[in-house]
Design an enzyme around this catalytic site. Structure first.
Site, PDB file in Angstrom:
ATOM      1  CB  ALA A  82      -0.928  -0.008   1.214  1.00  0.00           C
ATOM      2  CD  GLU A  83       4.786   4.090   3.737  1.00  0.00           C
ATOM      3  OE1 GLU A  83       5.460   5.118   3.910  1.00  0.00           O
ATOM      4  OE2 GLU A  83       4.463   3.324   4.659  1.00  0.00           O
ATOM      5  CB  THR A  84       5.206   0.365  -2.628  1.00  0.00           C
ATOM      6  OG1 THR A  84       6.102  -0.130  -1.629  1.00  0.00           O
ATOM      7  CG2 THR A  84       5.925   0.446  -3.969  1.00  0.00           C
ATOM      8  CB  SER A 120       5.180   6.254  -2.011  1.00  0.00           C
ATOM      9  OG  SER A 120       5.003   6.161  -0.625  1.00  0.00           O
ATOM     10  CB  THR A 174       7.233   7.262   2.459  1.00  0.00           C
ATOM     11  OG1 THR A 174       7.005   6.067   3.181  1.00  0.00           O
ATOM     12  CG2 THR A 174       6.188   7.446   1.376  1.00  0.00           C
TER      13      THR A 174
END
Length: 163
Positions: free
Chosen positions: A74-76, A79, A161
Site C-alpha cells: 500500500a505505501e509503495t 507513494s 517514503t
C-alpha cells in the site's frame, strides 16, 4: 523479482522525466524492501497506480499474508502516485498510513490499486485497495504523503517514503 520493466506510464509523464534525463523505471521502483517482497508496479499515473505482490514469502507464522506486507504494498503504490502528482520538483514523504485487513489469504498474488482521495499542493492522500486473485478485498489502506520541495542534497526520489 521486483523488476519494474513493464510499468505503463502516461506519455506526458515519460516525456517530462526523459527531458530531465531521469529513468522512471528506477525512480518509481518498489525499492529494496519491495524488491525483496516481490512487489511489481505494473501501471503508474497520478490518478491510478497498480501493483502486485506474491503471498508466498510474505506470510506471518500462521501462514496468512502478513499485515505488514500489505502495508508495504500500500505505501509503495500510494507513494508512487504522490510522487507522480508532485512532479519533478517534489519528493513524497509518508506521514500517515492506516490499513484495515478484511480477510486472510494463504497463497496466490494480491493486486493493489491506489487512487487519489486528495491531491493538493503540499499533501496527497491515496486509498489503496488490495484484492486477491478472485477480486475479493483483502485490505483497504489510506496513505497521506507530505510533498516537500526537492533540494539538491535530497536523495533521488525512489517512490518510497521516509516516514
Amino acid at each position: 523479482m521486483g523488476e519494474q520493466q513493464h510499468v505503463k506510464f502516461p506519455q506526458e509523464v515519460l516525456d517530462e522525466y526523459t527531458a530531465l534525463g531521469v529513468d522512471l523505471v528506477a525512480l518509481f521502483s518498489a525499492g529494496h524492501l519491495g524488491n525483496r517482497m516481490g512487489v511489481q508496479i505494473v501501471e503508474a499515473a497520478a490518478d491510478r497506480v497498480v501493483g502486485t505482490m506474491p503471498v508466498e514469502g510474505n506470510t506471518q507464522p500462521y501462514g496468512l499474508l502478513h499485515g505488514g506486507a500489505s502495508a508495504v504494498l500500500a505505501e509503495t503504490l500510494g507513494s508512487v502516485g504522490a510522487m507522480l502528482h508532485g512532479g519533478t520538483s517534489k519528493i513524497a514523504v509518508g506521514v500517515d498510513l492506516n490499513c484495515t485487513h478484511h480477510r486472510g489469504i494463504r497463497s496466490g498474488l494480491v493486486t493493489g490499486v491506489a487512487t487519489p482521495v486528495h491531491r493538493g499542493r503540499t499533501t496527497a492522500t491515496y486509498e489503496i485497495v488490495i484484492s486477491d486473485e478472485q477480486d475479493r478485498r483483502v485490505c483497504t489502506a489510506r496513505l497521506t504523503c507530505l510533498l516537500r520541495d526537492l533540494k539538491a542534497d535530497d536523495a533521488a526520489p525512489a517512490g518510497g517514503t521516509a516516514g
